[in-house]
Write an enzyme that holds these catalytic residues in place. Structure first.
Site, PDB file in Angstrom:
ATOM      1  N   GLY A 145     -15.218  -5.363  18.062  1.00  0.00           N
ATOM      2  CA  GLY A 145     -13.948  -4.831  17.573  1.00  0.00           C
ATOM      3  C   GLY A 145     -12.752  -5.569  18.130  1.00  0.00           C
ATOM      4  N   ILE A 163     -15.242   4.054  11.924  1.00  0.00           N
ATOM      5  CA  ILE A 163     -14.149   4.173  10.968  1.00  0.00           C
ATOM      6  C   ILE A 163     -13.638   5.622  10.903  1.00  0.00           C
ATOM      7  CG2 ILE A 163     -13.425   3.765   8.569  1.00  0.00           C
ATOM      8  CD1 ILE A 163     -14.160   1.225  10.377  1.00  0.00           C
ATOM      9  N   THR A 164     -12.423   5.803  11.372  1.00  0.00           N
ATOM     10  CA  THR A 164     -11.789   7.125  11.372  1.00  0.00           C
ATOM     11  C   THR A 164     -11.515   7.555   9.929  1.00  0.00           C
ATOM     12  OG1 THR A 164     -10.762   6.656  13.494  1.00  0.00           O
ATOM     13  CG2 THR A 164      -9.772   8.428  12.201  1.00  0.00           C
ATOM     14  N   GLU A 215       1.033   0.817  14.369  1.00  0.00           N
ATOM     15  CA  GLU A 215      -0.216   1.518  14.717  1.00  0.00           C
ATOM     16  C   GLU A 215      -0.238   1.831  16.217  1.00  0.00           C
ATOM     17  OE1 GLU A 215      -3.807  -0.624  13.778  1.00  0.00           O
ATOM     18  OE2 GLU A 215      -5.059   0.801  14.873  1.00  0.00           O
ATOM     19  N   GLN A 270      -8.245  18.714  37.507  1.00  0.00           N
ATOM     20  CA  GLN A 270      -8.457  18.991  38.938  1.00  0.00           C
ATOM     21  C   GLN A 270      -7.761  20.297  39.345  1.00  0.00           C
ATOM     22  OE1 GLN A 270     -10.476  17.048  40.526  1.00  0.00           O
ATOM     23  NE2 GLN A 270     -10.326  17.971  42.547  1.00  0.00           N
ATOM     24  N   LEU A 271      -6.554  20.502  38.834  1.00  0.00           N
ATOM     25  CA  LEU A 271      -5.814  21.717  39.200  1.00  0.00           C
ATOM     26  C   LEU A 271      -6.435  22.973  38.581  1.00  0.00           C
ATOM     27  CD1 LEU A 271      -2.122  20.433  39.078  1.00  0.00           C
ATOM     28  CD2 LEU A 271      -3.533  20.878  41.099  1.00  0.00           C
TER      29      LEU A 271
HETATM   30  C1  LIG Z   1     -13.259   7.222  17.877  1.00  0.00           C
HETATM   31  C2  LIG Z   1     -12.963   5.828  17.394  1.00  0.00           C
HETATM   32  C3  LIG Z   1     -12.173   5.646  16.265  1.00  0.00           C
HETATM   33  C4  LIG Z   1     -11.937   4.359  15.776  1.00  0.00           C
HETATM   34  N1  LIG Z   1     -11.270   4.182  14.597  1.00  0.00           N
HETATM   35  C5  LIG Z   1     -11.260   2.948  14.013  1.00  0.00           C
HETATM   36  C6  LIG Z   1     -10.804   2.761  12.673  1.00  0.00           C
HETATM   37  O1  LIG Z   1     -10.363   3.709  12.015  1.00  0.00           O
HETATM   38  N2  LIG Z   1     -10.877   1.519  12.127  1.00  0.00           N
HETATM   39  C7  LIG Z   1     -11.352   0.443  12.816  1.00  0.00           C
HETATM   40  O2  LIG Z   1     -11.389  -0.652  12.265  1.00  0.00           O
HETATM   41  N3  LIG Z   1     -11.785   0.575  14.104  1.00  0.00           N
HETATM   42  C8  LIG Z   1     -11.765   1.807  14.698  1.00  0.00           C
HETATM   43  N4  LIG Z   1     -12.247   1.961  15.975  1.00  0.00           N
HETATM   44  C9  LIG Z   1     -12.721   0.791  16.697  1.00  0.00           C
HETATM   45  C10 LIG Z   1     -11.891   0.403  17.921  1.00  0.00           C
HETATM   46  O3  LIG Z   1     -10.659  -0.140  17.532  1.00  0.00           O
HETATM   47  C11 LIG Z   1     -12.750  -0.543  18.762  1.00  0.00           C
HETATM   48  O4  LIG Z   1     -13.759   0.257  19.359  1.00  0.00           O
HETATM   49  C12 LIG Z   1     -11.963  -1.281  19.815  1.00  0.00           C
HETATM   50  O5  LIG Z   1     -11.095  -2.220  19.227  1.00  0.00           O
HETATM   51  C13 LIG Z   1     -12.876  -2.027  20.807  1.00  0.00           C
HETATM   52  O6  LIG Z   1     -13.857  -2.770  20.132  1.00  0.00           O
HETATM   53  P1  LIG Z   1     -15.403  -2.619  20.553  1.00  0.00           P
HETATM   54  O7  LIG Z   1     -15.722  -1.175  20.583  1.00  0.00           O
HETATM   55  O8  LIG Z   1     -16.218  -3.481  19.680  1.00  0.00           O
HETATM   56  O9  LIG Z   1     -15.489  -3.135  22.041  1.00  0.00           O
HETATM   57  P2  LIG Z   1     -15.626  -4.659  22.506  1.00  0.00           P
HETATM   58  O10 LIG Z   1     -14.719  -5.505  21.699  1.00  0.00           O
HETATM   59  O11 LIG Z   1     -17.072  -5.004  22.568  1.00  0.00           O
HETATM   60  O12 LIG Z   1     -15.059  -4.571  23.994  1.00  0.00           O
HETATM   61  C14 LIG Z   1     -15.840  -4.066  25.073  1.00  0.00           C
HETATM   62  C15 LIG Z   1     -15.033  -4.205  26.364  1.00  0.00           C
HETATM   63  O13 LIG Z   1     -14.710  -5.571  26.583  1.00  0.00           O
HETATM   64  C16 LIG Z   1     -13.309  -5.695  26.741  1.00  0.00           C
HETATM   65  N5  LIG Z   1     -12.849  -6.964  26.188  1.00  0.00           N
HETATM   66  C17 LIG Z   1     -13.094  -7.472  24.956  1.00  0.00           C
HETATM   67  N6  LIG Z   1     -12.428  -8.614  24.780  1.00  0.00           N
HETATM   68  C18 LIG Z   1     -11.746  -8.858  25.933  1.00  0.00           C
HETATM   69  C19 LIG Z   1     -10.864  -9.882  26.386  1.00  0.00           C
HETATM   70  N7  LIG Z   1     -10.515 -10.910  25.608  1.00  0.00           N
HETATM   71  N8  LIG Z   1     -10.365  -9.810  27.644  1.00  0.00           N
HETATM   72  C20 LIG Z   1     -10.690  -8.775  28.439  1.00  0.00           C
HETATM   73  N9  LIG Z   1     -11.512  -7.763  28.075  1.00  0.00           N
HETATM   74  C21 LIG Z   1     -12.018  -7.798  26.834  1.00  0.00           C
HETATM   75  C22 LIG Z   1     -12.698  -4.532  26.007  1.00  0.00           C
HETATM   76  O14 LIG Z   1     -11.408  -4.240  26.462  1.00  0.00           O
HETATM   77  C23 LIG Z   1     -13.702  -3.445  26.317  1.00  0.00           C
HETATM   78  O15 LIG Z   1     -13.398  -2.903  27.572  1.00  0.00           O
HETATM   79  C24 LIG Z   1     -12.441   3.234  16.492  1.00  0.00           C
HETATM   80  C25 LIG Z   1     -13.208   3.433  17.656  1.00  0.00           C
HETATM   81  C26 LIG Z   1     -13.493   4.702  18.069  1.00  0.00           C
HETATM   82  C27 LIG Z   1     -14.425   4.853  19.257  1.00  0.00           C
END
Ligand SMILES: Cc1cc2nc3c(=O)[nH]c(=O)nc-3n(C[C@H](O)[C@H](O)[C@H](O)COP(=O)(O)OP(=O)(O)OC[C@H]3O[C@@H](n4cnc5c(N)ncnc54)[C@H](O)[C@@H]3O)c2cc1C
Length: 378
Positions: free
Chosen positions: A132, A158-159, A243, A337-338
């Site tokens: 993502g 996808i929300t 956003e 905590q509180l």
């Molecule tokens: C409840 C929920 C609703 C959502 N709704 C939507 C939606 O409507 N549409 C949509 O398209 N997406 C949606 N998302 C997706 C969301 O935007 C992604 O989960 C988010 O962008 C992180 O991507 P990932 O989960 O693949 O994590 P990853 O990209 O795999 O990241 C994992 C970890 O690595 C870190 N990381 C990654 N790259 C770097 C970097 N360059 N430097 C340092 N650290 C890094 C991240 O910060 C994270 O801590 C949703 C997610 C959730 C859980």
């Protein structure tokens, strides 16, 4: 709280009406929506009737012709109920704006009024199972096929995935890897080839339907392309400040809610012959958080007005998302905590606020990605 000068008396009336409407029609339904894992579609229509959806869309497309301050009021009041659902941010602040800026006139005229009256719900499909944060690496493809585009691939998290009637899809259209070959598409969710997968079982936000989505030989007409072919990444970068600010707004209002209900609790909970508020630790924790909330509102208001004036930059919006979502987690954790053991009980609102908070540091771009964006402006 210091008076917020960005809002007019009309805004105050609007806020009052939204708060009363939510008290009447949202709060009593929350437990049922949590159990069914989604908000009733009928409630979206009620929100449309009340003018809560897409208030900043132009009147000619069914909106109220207001600016982001009205959207912010809806977001704040939603969060202040103690629940972040329905996902107005995705619908009004993201999807409607992609349509307004990049869609063909026929799509705009058909769908934005329906989004504003709540008869159509929007979702945005960017994230894929393989990643993502690294949007440039997305693998979903869209290939030109006569006067159509043929889309294949899969999305996750996808929300509004289960309830949406329309989607914005990011797909690879160019041969080049990276940002240059990405385009955006509009799509109705009842088209053959558009499949909604599992509703995902999340830690928090139980009434927000978040699903997988699959595209299999999904054909959309050529004019469903949004904006310029292969410029989808640039279009997304343009939309992200709004956003991110909308996430920051909902985070701050939820943090305020957590603080407010904790103050009520510590005033009545007895320990050692007095109330919890009698302990200096309780007062200092709450005072520290209150000072941060106060500064936060001022910052948020400055960001809202910068966005209204089209001045909010990508790095400033990233800063707002980073700071307010991290603050929300700090506030809700301290408040749990509180509450002591009761803070860990699902029947207590503070537990819900704490669980719902965690995802805000991840979605819409994680805190680490926000730091990347900010650091690029140094
Ligand atoms: C409840 C929920 C609703 C959502 N709704 C939507 C939606 O409507 N549409 C949509 O398209 N997406 C949606 N998302 C997706 C969301 O935007 C992604 O989960 C988010 O962008 C992180 O991507 P990932 O989960 O693949 O994590 P990853 O990209 O795999 O990241 C994992 C970890 O690595 C870190 N990381 C990654 N790259 C770097 C970097 N360059 N430097 C340092 N650290 C890094 C991240 O910060 C994270 O801590 C949703 C997610 C959730 C859980």
């Amino acid at each position: 709280m210091i008076a917020r000068t960005l809002f007019t008396p009309e805004h105050a009336q609007f806020r009052d009406a939204v708060r009363k409407f939510f008290a009447r029609e949202l709060v009593p339904n929350l437990a049922r929506w949590d159990a069914q894992g989604m908000v009733d579609k009928a409630f979206w229509r009620r929100c449309g009737e009340q003018g809560l959806l897409c208030p900043d869309m132009p009147e000619e497309y069914g909106g109220a012709g207001l600016d982001f301050r009205a959207n912010a009021i809806v977001l704040e009041e939603t969060s202040y109920t103690g629940s972040p659902t329905p996902a107005f941010g995705v619908h009004s602040d993201i999807v409607a704006h992609y349509l307004l800026k990049y869609a063909a006139e026929e799509i705009r005229r058909t769908w934005i009024p329906r989004m504003a009256d709540g008869t159509a719900i929007g979702c945005i499909c960017m994230t894929e199972p393989a990643g993502g944060s690294d949007l440039k690496a997305l693998r979903t493809t869209a290939r030109r096929d006569g006067d159509h585009w043929r889309i294949d691939g899969s999305k996750t998290f996808i929300t509004n995935g289960a309830t949406a009637d329309l989607a914005i899809i990011a797909a690879r259209t160019g041969a080049e890897p990276g940002a240059k070959g990405i385009s955006l598409f509009f799509c109705e969710t009842d088209r053959p080839g558009y499949h909604v997968g599992r509703k995902l079982d999340k830690v928090g936000q139980p009434s927000s339907d978040v699903t997988e989505v699959f595209f299999e030989d999904l054909l959309v007409p050529a004019h469903y392309l949004l904006g310029i072919e292969n410029a989808g990444f640039a279009h997304m970068m343009q939309e992200l400040p709004q956003e991110r600010l909308s996430i920051a707004v909902s985070a701050h209002a939820a943090a305020q809610r957590a603080w407010d209900i904790t103050v009520e609790y510590v005033k009545q909970r007895q320990a050692f012959g007095g109330t919890l508020l009698d302990f200096q630790n309780t007062r200092f924790v709450l005072a520290d958080l209150r000072a941060k909330l106060q500064v936060g509102w001022a910052h948020l208001d400055a960001c809202i007005m910068a966005l209204v004036g089209k001045q909010l930059t990508t790095d400033e919006a990233a800063g707002a998302k980073l700071w307010h979502t991290e603050l929300r987690c700090e506030v809700t954790d301290a408040c749990v905590q509180l509450f002591g053991g009761y803070g860990y009980m699902n029947e207590y609102e503070i537990a819900r606020l704490w669980k719902d908070a965690r995802i805000q540091r991840i979605y819409g771009g994680s805190s680490e990605i926000m730091k990347e964006l900010i650091s690029r402006a140094i």
